[in-house]
Write a protein that holds these residues in place. Structure first.
Motif, PDB file in Angstrom:
ATOM      1  N   ALA A 114       5.974   2.693  -4.738  1.00  0.00           N
ATOM      2  CA  ALA A 114       5.915   2.934  -5.731  1.00  0.00           C
ATOM      3  C   ALA A 114       6.295   0.999  -6.280  1.00  0.00           C
ATOM      4  CB  ALA A 114       7.568   4.043  -6.387  1.00  0.00           C
ATOM      5  N   PRO A 115       6.478   1.421  -7.812  1.00  0.00           N
ATOM      6  CA  PRO A 115       5.875   0.201  -8.158  1.00  0.00           C
ATOM      7  C   PRO A 115       7.527  -1.218  -7.919  1.00  0.00           C
ATOM      8  CG  PRO A 115       4.865   1.679  -9.805  1.00  0.00           C
ATOM      9  CD  PRO A 115       5.438   1.618  -8.762  1.00  0.00           C
ATOM     10  N   VAL A 116       8.779  -0.125  -8.475  1.00  0.00           N
ATOM     11  CA  VAL A 116      10.509  -0.794  -7.749  1.00  0.00           C
ATOM     12  C   VAL A 116      10.468  -0.996  -6.751  1.00  0.00           C
ATOM     13  CG1 VAL A 116      10.923   1.127  -7.351  1.00  0.00           C
ATOM     14  CG2 VAL A 116      12.218  -0.444  -8.582  1.00  0.00           C
ATOM     15  N   ILE A 117       9.524  -0.793  -5.570  1.00  0.00           N
ATOM     16  CA  ILE A 117      10.295  -0.941  -4.155  1.00  0.00           C
ATOM     17  C   ILE A 117       8.910  -1.783  -4.326  1.00  0.00           C
ATOM     18  CG2 ILE A 117       9.788   0.355  -1.810  1.00  0.00           C
ATOM     19  CD1 ILE A 117      11.904   0.903  -3.519  1.00  0.00           C
ATOM     20  N   ILE A 118       7.156  -2.355  -4.451  1.00  0.00           N
ATOM     21  CA  ILE A 118       6.767  -3.536  -4.274  1.00  0.00           C
ATOM     22  C   ILE A 118       7.455  -4.905  -4.799  1.00  0.00           C
ATOM     23  CG2 ILE A 118       4.564  -4.255  -5.384  1.00  0.00           C
ATOM     24  CD1 ILE A 118       3.411  -1.551  -5.255  1.00  0.00           C
ATOM     25  N   ASP A 119       7.823  -4.249  -5.801  1.00  0.00           N
ATOM     26  CA  ASP A 119       8.924  -5.876  -6.489  1.00  0.00           C
ATOM     27  C   ASP A 119      10.055  -5.902  -5.545  1.00  0.00           C
ATOM     28  OD1 ASP A 119       7.310  -5.366  -8.853  1.00  0.00           O
ATOM     29  OD2 ASP A 119       8.457  -4.783  -9.889  1.00  0.00           O
ATOM     30  N   ILE A 150      -3.074 -10.227   3.054  1.00  0.00           N
ATOM     31  CA  ILE A 150      -3.502  -8.974   2.507  1.00  0.00           C
ATOM     32  C   ILE A 150      -3.230  -8.178   1.493  1.00  0.00           C
ATOM     33  CG2 ILE A 150      -6.082  -7.552   2.882  1.00  0.00           C
ATOM     34  CD1 ILE A 150      -5.082  -8.808   5.429  1.00  0.00           C
ATOM     35  N   GLU A 151      -3.609  -8.649   0.182  1.00  0.00           N
ATOM     36  CA  GLU A 151      -3.196  -7.877  -0.645  1.00  0.00           C
ATOM     37  C   GLU A 151      -3.692  -6.382  -2.030  1.00  0.00           C
ATOM     38  OE1 GLU A 151      -1.200  -5.301  -3.838  1.00  0.00           O
ATOM     39  OE2 GLU A 151       0.398  -6.433  -1.328  1.00  0.00           O
ATOM     40  N   LEU A 159       1.034  -1.292   0.069  1.00  0.00           N
ATOM     41  CA  LEU A 159       0.501  -0.195   0.029  1.00  0.00           C
ATOM     42  C   LEU A 159       0.639   1.118  -0.099  1.00  0.00           C
ATOM     43  CD1 LEU A 159      -2.889   1.198   0.250  1.00  0.00           C
ATOM     44  CD2 LEU A 159      -3.103   1.317   2.843  1.00  0.00           C
ATOM     45  N   GLY A 160       0.334   2.165  -0.628  1.00  0.00           N
ATOM     46  CA  GLY A 160       1.019   3.486  -1.124  1.00  0.00           C
ATOM     47  C   GLY A 160       2.864   3.059  -1.703  1.00  0.00           C
TER      48      GLY A 160
END
Length: 236
Positions: A167-172, A191-192, A164-165
């Protein structure tokens, strides 16, 4: 590892969960999916002892944990990373991590070994160990929240919206670490908000809608159910 039977929860007089049944097998990543307000976070809070159910049973292994206090649930081997990370902003990274170990009677050498294990998993935290948690980025705080939970050496790690909240590169990066944690033997209940990502990462998934389980099965099979995805997850 975890078995929930006929769990009903209400806030004041408003029912939130309606007799849900759910199982998490040891070694799995299990995803809990659904729109906002479906009851996902309430499920984790009830497992953690933060919310008391009206009825139903929660078993962890062979032990009934439905009436345990939150600290007792942690002692049993369940750690909960809440939505929004909830780090202690006025404490340093290392102080936050040490708080995560409060239910464990570590010697100084054991505590240092656990800290080093977290730093190895999240090198960024090692670089920031003296920094106040409140001054870090959202991604760094998420790493810290997960690291803090790992300090109690959980058998089951529950994660509420870890992307949650971010950036895509951090999510990866975060998701790679979650998979690494699982591969090292920790069972995960996730939970995602990104249903596609959750189904890709998990072995099994449950879909909640208005406090009821409306679908469950192997994640690879649910990912092919376009009607279910459109009806309950916004077509994700």
């Amino acid at each position: 590892m975890l078995k929930i039977e006929n769990l009903t929860v209400a806030y004041e007089v408003a029912p939130v969960l309606h007799s849900i049944n759910l199982e998490v097998k040891e070694g799995q990543v299990v995803a809990l999916l659904g729109a906002n307000g479906a009851g996902k976070s309430t499920t984790l809070k009830t497992i953690s002892g933060l919310v008391r159910p009206l009825e139903g049973s929660i078993r962890f292994g062979e032990t009934e944990i439905t009436s345990l206090r939150p600290d007792q649930v942690v002692e049993m081997g369940i750690a909960h990373v809440p939505e929004g990370r909830m780090v202690f902003p006025g404490l340093t990274v290392e102080e936050n991590l040490k708080i995560g170990s409060y239910t464990r009677k570590f010697s100084q050498s054991e505590l240092r070994a656990e800290l080093e294990s977290v730093y190895e998993l999240f090198p960024r935290l090692a670089e920031r160990k003296r920094q106040l948690a409140g001054t870090m980025s959202g991604g760094e705080q998420q790493m810290l929240a997960i690291g803090r939970a790992l300090m109690c050496k959980p058998r089951l790690l529950m994660l509420d919206e870890p992307s949650l909240g971010l950036a895509p590169v951090i999510i990866d990066s975060i998701m790679e670490k979650i998979m690494e944690i699982n591969q090292h033997g920790t069972t995960i209940l996730l939970i995602e908000q990104n249903a596609h990502l959750a189904l890709e990462l998990s072995h099994y998934a449950y879909v909640l809608s208005v406090g009821k389980v409306v679908s469950h099965g192997l994640s690879s099979e649910l990912a092919k159910d376009k009607d279910m995805l459109a009806a309950y997850l916004g077509g994700s």
